[in-house]
Structures are given as structure tokens and as C-alpha cells.
Design a protein around this motif. Structure first.
Motif, PDB file in Angstrom:
ATOM      1  N   GLN A  49      -0.994  -7.365  -5.135  1.00  0.00           N
ATOM      2  CA  GLN A  49      -0.484  -8.264  -4.097  1.00  0.00           C
ATOM      3  C   GLN A  49       0.997  -8.017  -3.816  1.00  0.00           C
ATOM      4  O   GLN A  49       1.442  -8.110  -2.670  1.00  0.00           O
ATOM      5  N   ALA A  50       1.757  -7.704  -4.867  1.00  0.00           N
ATOM      6  CA  ALA A  50       3.180  -7.426  -4.668  1.00  0.00           C
ATOM      7  C   ALA A  50       3.380  -6.187  -3.803  1.00  0.00           C
ATOM      8  O   ALA A  50       4.225  -6.165  -2.892  1.00  0.00           O
ATOM      9  N   VAL A  51       2.591  -5.138  -4.055  1.00  0.00           N
ATOM     10  CA  VAL A  51       2.706  -3.900  -3.271  1.00  0.00           C
ATOM     11  C   VAL A  51       2.324  -4.153  -1.811  1.00  0.00           C
ATOM     12  O   VAL A  51       3.015  -3.707  -0.878  1.00  0.00           O
ATOM     13  N   LEU A  52       1.243  -4.865  -1.577  1.00  0.00           N
ATOM     14  CA  LEU A  52       0.790  -5.122  -0.207  1.00  0.00           C
ATOM     15  C   LEU A  52       1.785  -5.992   0.557  1.00  0.00           C
ATOM     16  O   LEU A  52       2.027  -5.765   1.750  1.00  0.00           O
ATOM     17  N   THR A  53       2.361  -6.970  -0.109  1.00  0.00           N
ATOM     18  CA  THR A  53       3.352  -7.820   0.557  1.00  0.00           C
ATOM     19  C   THR A  53       4.608  -7.024   0.893  1.00  0.00           C
ATOM     20  O   THR A  53       5.257  -7.268   1.917  1.00  0.00           O
ATOM     21  N   ALA A  54       4.949  -6.043   0.056  1.00  0.00           N
ATOM     22  CA  ALA A  54       6.076  -5.158   0.367  1.00  0.00           C
ATOM     23  C   ALA A  54       5.814  -4.366   1.653  1.00  0.00           C
ATOM     24  O   ALA A  54       6.736  -4.094   2.429  1.00  0.00           O
ATOM     25  N   VAL A  55       4.557  -4.006   1.889  1.00  0.00           N
ATOM     26  CA  VAL A  55       4.199  -3.323   3.138  1.00  0.00           C
ATOM     27  C   VAL A  55       4.428  -4.245   4.338  1.00  0.00           C
ATOM     28  O   VAL A  55       4.937  -3.818   5.381  1.00  0.00           O
ATOM     29  N   LEU A  56       4.077  -5.515   4.214  1.00  0.00           N
ATOM     30  CA  LEU A  56       4.348  -6.472   5.286  1.00  0.00           C
ATOM     31  C   LEU A  56       5.848  -6.585   5.555  1.00  0.00           C
ATOM     32  O   LEU A  56       6.278  -6.700   6.714  1.00  0.00           O
ATOM     33  N   ALA A  57       6.638  -6.565   4.485  1.00  0.00           N
ATOM     34  CA  ALA A  57       8.089  -6.633   4.654  1.00  0.00           C
ATOM     35  C   ALA A  57       8.602  -5.416   5.420  1.00  0.00           C
ATOM     36  O   ALA A  57       9.405  -5.545   6.356  1.00  0.00           O
ATOM     37  N   ALA A  58       8.132  -4.229   5.033  1.00  0.00           N
ATOM     38  CA  ALA A  58       8.566  -3.006   5.715  1.00  0.00           C
ATOM     39  C   ALA A  58       8.176  -3.046   7.195  1.00  0.00           C
ATOM     40  O   ALA A  58       8.957  -2.645   8.076  1.00  0.00           O
ATOM     41  N   ASN A  59       6.980  -3.538   7.494  1.00  0.00           N
ATOM     42  CA  ASN A  59       6.537  -3.639   8.886  1.00  0.00           C
ATOM     43  C   ASN A  59       7.396  -4.619   9.673  1.00  0.00           C
ATOM     44  O   ASN A  59       7.744  -4.370  10.840  1.00  0.00           O
ATOM     45  N   ALA A  60       7.745  -5.737   9.042  1.00  0.00           N
ATOM     46  CA  ALA A  60       8.537  -6.751   9.729  1.00  0.00           C
ATOM     47  C   ALA A  60       9.943  -6.272  10.045  1.00  0.00           C
ATOM     48  O   ALA A  60      10.542  -6.703  11.043  1.00  0.00           O
ATOM     49  N   VAL A  77      -3.279  -5.574   6.498  1.00  0.00           N
ATOM     50  CA  VAL A  77      -2.723  -5.939   5.193  1.00  0.00           C
ATOM     51  C   VAL A  77      -3.141  -7.356   4.800  1.00  0.00           C
ATOM     52  O   VAL A  77      -3.394  -7.639   3.627  1.00  0.00           O
ATOM     53  N   ALA A  78      -3.247  -8.251   5.789  1.00  0.00           N
ATOM     54  CA  ALA A  78      -3.714  -9.609   5.490  1.00  0.00           C
ATOM     55  C   ALA A  78      -5.112  -9.568   4.880  1.00  0.00           C
ATOM     56  O   ALA A  78      -5.421 -10.312   3.935  1.00  0.00           O
ATOM     57  N   GLY A  79      -5.971  -8.704   5.403  1.00  0.00           N
ATOM     58  CA  GLY A  79      -7.314  -8.559   4.840  1.00  0.00           C
ATOM     59  C   GLY A  79      -7.285  -8.027   3.418  1.00  0.00           C
ATOM     60  O   GLY A  79      -8.016  -8.517   2.541  1.00  0.00           O
ATOM     61  N   LEU A  80      -6.436  -7.030   3.159  1.00  0.00           N
ATOM     62  CA  LEU A  80      -6.321  -6.471   1.813  1.00  0.00           C
ATOM     63  C   LEU A  80      -5.723  -7.477   0.827  1.00  0.00           C
ATOM     64  O   LEU A  80      -6.148  -7.559  -0.333  1.00  0.00           O
ATOM     65  N   LEU A  81      -4.743  -8.244   1.287  1.00  0.00           N
ATOM     66  CA  LEU A  81      -4.166  -9.281   0.429  1.00  0.00           C
ATOM     67  C   LEU A  81      -5.204 -10.339   0.061  1.00  0.00           C
ATOM     68  O   LEU A  81      -5.242 -10.823  -1.074  1.00  0.00           O
TER      69      LEU A  81
END
Length: 417
Positions: free
Chosen positions: A85-96, A109-113
Motif C-alpha cells: 500500500q505504501a508503494v502504490l500510494t507513492a505512485v499516486l503522489a508522483a502522479n499528483a 492505482v485505486a483498484g490496486l490499493l
């Protein structure tokens, strides 16, 4: 509030702290994702559609995660899924932080989280009762809820401020930090080996869990009432439109997200009386009907301040229902079934909100924001009443005499728990 579990159990303290920081970070993202989608698309349905993306991973990995929790080391599963979950949320941060964030990336990413969270939660729910003595379970449920609600209370306010003043990307950075801390706390817990021979995760194992749940009308009632409430009276997806378009106070969006949590915290702080209630089914039904009534009135409220007061009352009613649901689950489900039943429990309080997001967004776009909220609350009251009338065993449930409650109490007493 009875704090005995915090004083007497080191591992319960670790779970309590992990849950608090986990939800603190998670609720920052909970505000950020719909806010970002609404900002990028301007569509209430697009915000609600995030639930459609999350539905399949939730069902599949929730059920599989429950079966997995009844076979593998639950603590290890908590750690691995926390890292994911930490890795996937980091991807959301990079996208934002990109100049033009990708809406597609948010949905993927929401689906994977959701998948990672669905794998994790049954293990946590199944492990919690083993960290305290049997008679401390009601107090532990209330404390666990209190810790989560503290995170939920602070998280949306922080998320709203970060989104408004420094950017959505920082919301996800805060979430990553919370996930890292929670995972480290899980690492510090002692091992909890399974006490009986385990069943490898399979469709048959999942089917055994479903069969057990369906036979137990008291359990079925806890699931059904929660699904009815969330499916029909879950207006959170409409909060951005309610604040910005209906009342023209977008700066108060964070308060809309936190109002129910304030009520939940107040109800939990005053939860000592719940240990003296034994007819848990009746308490769940009455609290759930009150929740629907308050949400229905939100759709008719003349000012945003009345809305906030009603949401506080709704949050208190929902928390009371939740404390009693958790007590029924943790005091009656045998250890070897707890992971699979935790997976079903997770579906009951997750599928409902996801469907509720879609329903609320669609009705709001076809009719109005107020109409969607008011009609959902009224329908919730009726749905809860029908569920109680149908499931007589649920309404008559008494923890002092119920065969499953007395059997589990005897098993734990024999093990010195």
C-alpha cells in the motif's frame, strides 16, 4: 470508556496505534482522491465511479484475504500488504505532482490499493480478539474504533487543508508516512500461530465461510443492516458538490468529512454503557435506523451548519451500531473461521459504501444533490425495518444465552483467554 485492554496488552496497544496512524494517513488520501477527480472532470458520477473500479478487487481479494488469514501468519500478511500500500500510494503522489495528472492512473492505482487493503484487513480483524481476554472484547472494540476515528477525524481536515493550500500530492505523501509507521508497528508484534489445523485458501474454504455466515441469522443480520445503510444512505461522494454548489462554502468541505467522525468519537468516548447491553441485535437495528433518519434530514437542512449537526448525530448512531456489530462478531465466531468471516465482514461494510457512492452520484446527476441524500436516508430507515422483521433471530439475539456466544466463551475460558 474502558481502557483496560490498552493497559494490559502490549500487542493491543500496537494494533491500536497502527490503526490510528493508518487511518490518519488513509483519510487524507480519502479526501484527496475524490477532490482530485472532481477537479479534473467536474462530474459527480466520475467521483462515484471510483467505487466501480474498487468493487471487483474488494470482493475477490477480500474473500481470498479472509481465507488466507485462516492459513498463513497473520502478522506477516499485515506487514507485506502494508508495504504494498505504501508503494502504490507513492505512485499516486508522483502522479499528483505531474503538471497534468492522469485520471486513468488514479483509477488503476485505486483498484490496486483496494486489492492490497482487502488482503490485509481480514488478518487484522481476525488477530485483534487474540490480543485481549474474552471479557475485554467489547472494550477493545470501542477502543479500536476510537483509535480509527481519531485518525478519521484529523485526516480529512488535514487533507482538505493540504489540497487547498499546498497541493494534492502532499496528501499522498502524508499517507505514505502513515502506512510506513503502521507497518513498523505490525513488525513489533509477537507471533500468533494458529491454534488448530488450518485450511489452505481455496474456493472450498471460502464457501465454508459463506455457509457458516448464512446459517447464522444473527451474523447475517449484522451484515445486511450495514449494507442497507451504506448502500442507501452514504452521501460522502456528494460532499464536494454539497459544499461548493449547494451551500457555496467550499472551504468547509473538510468539516463535512469530519462531522460524522466527531459524532463517532463522542459516542465511543461515552461507550462504557455498551457493556451492559446484551440484546445486541436490537441495538444495531435502532442505531442504524437513527443513522438513516439523520442522513435523510441532511438533504432537507436549510444551512450547512444544520447539516454539520445532523452529520454529528448520524456518526454517533453509526458508531453505536458498529460497536455492537463488532461485539457479536468477535464474541461468537470460532478462531479457525475468524479470517474468512472477517473477509465477509469487510465486504459487508465496504461493498455497501462503494455501491452507495455510485447510487448517490447517479441520483444526484439525474435529480439533485439534496434529493439524492434525502431519498437515501428515508429508504435506509425502511430497509432496516424490513431486515429486522425478516431476521427474527437477529432481533432476539441475547449474548447471555446465544449458543454461539456461550460456546466461544467456554472455549476461550478453557485456553485461559
Amino acid at each position: 470508556m474502558d481502557v483496560t485492554p490498552l493497559r494490559t496488552s502490549r500487542d493491543f496497544r500496537l494494533l491500536f496505534l497502527a490503526g490510528t496512524v493508518f487511518y490518519l494517513g488513509g483519510m487524507v488520501s480519502y479526501v484527496a482522491i475524490p477532490f482530485q477527480i472532481y477537479h479534473l472532470t467536474g462530474s459527480n458520477f466520475a467521483v462515484g465511479a471510483i467505487g466501480l473500479v474498487e468493487l471487483a478487487p474488494l470482493v475477490v481479494f477480500g474473500l481470498y484475504g479472509g481465507a488466507l488469514a485462516d492459513h498463513v501468519d497473520r502478522r506477516r500478511l499485515l506487514v507485506l500488504t502494508g508495504l504494498a500500500q505504501a508503494v502504490l500510494t507513492a505512485v499516486l503522489a508522483a502522479n499528483a505532482f505531474r503538471e497534468e495528472p492522469s485520471v486513468t492512473a488514479i483509477f488503476v492505482v485505486a483498484g490496486l490499493l483496494t486489492a492490497a487493503g482487502a488482503l490485509q484487513r481480514p488478518s487484522r480483524e481476525a488477530l485483534a480478539p487474540r490480543t485481549v481476554r474474552h471479557e475485554q472484547i467489547p472494550a477493545a472494540n470501542a477502543l479500536d474504533s476510537f483509535g480509527r476515528q481519531v485518525g478519521v477525524l484529523i485526516g480529512p481536515a488535514v487533507g482538505g487543508l493540504l489540497a487547498a493550500y499546498v497541493g494534492i500530492g502532499w496528501c499522498f505523501v502524508v499517507d505514505v508516512a502513515g502506512l510506513a509507521v503502521a507497518t513498523l508497528l505490525y513488525v513489533r508484534m509477537r507471533p500468533y500461530p494458529h491454534q488448530v489445523e488450518t485450511t489452505p485458501p481455496s474456493l472450498r474454504a471460502i464457501g465454508e465461510g459463506w455457509s457458516y455466515a448464512v446459517r447464522r441469522k444473527d451474523l447475517l443480520g449484522t451484515y445486511l443492516v450495514d449494507i442497507v445503510c451504506m448502500l442507501l444512505a452514504f452521501p460522502v461522494v456528494l460532499f464536494p458538490a454539497l459544499a461548493a454548489d449547494v451551500f457555496e462554502h467550499p472551504q468547509l468541505l473538510g468539516l463535512l468529512y469530519t462531522a460524522e467522525t466527531i459524532g463517532a468519537v463522542l459516542a465511543t468516548v461515552l461507550s462504557g454503557w455498551t457493556a451492559r447491553v446484551h440484546h445486541h441485535g436490537r441495538a444495531i437495528v435502532l442505531a442504524a435506523a437513527a443513522y438513516g433518519l439523520f442522513i435523510g434530514l441532511v438533504g432537507l437542512a436549510p444551512t450547512i451548519w444544520v447539516v454539520l449537526a445532523l452529520l454529528v448525530l448520524a456518526g454517533a448512531a453509526d458508531m453505536i451500531s458498529g460497536v455492537f456489530r463488532g461485539t457479536v462478531w468477535n464474541q461468537t465466531i470460532p478462531e479457525h473461521m475468524r479470517g474468512r468471516l472477517a473477509g465477509i465482514e469487510m465486504l459487508s461494510y465496504s461493498v455497501g459504501p462503494i455501491g452507495g457512492q455510485v447510487r448517490s452520484g447517479l441520483v444526484a446527476d439525474l435529480w439533485s444533490v439534496r434529493g439524492s441524500i434525502a431519498s437515501g436516508g428515508i429508504a435506509c430507515v425502511g430497509g432496516v425495518a424490513l431486515a429486522a422483521a425478516w431476521l427474527h433471530d437477529f432481533w432476539r439475539y441475547d449474548s447471555r444465552t446465544d449458543e454461539h456466544a456461550t460456546a466461544e466463551r467456554a472455549r476461550r475460558a478453557a485456553r485461559g483467554e
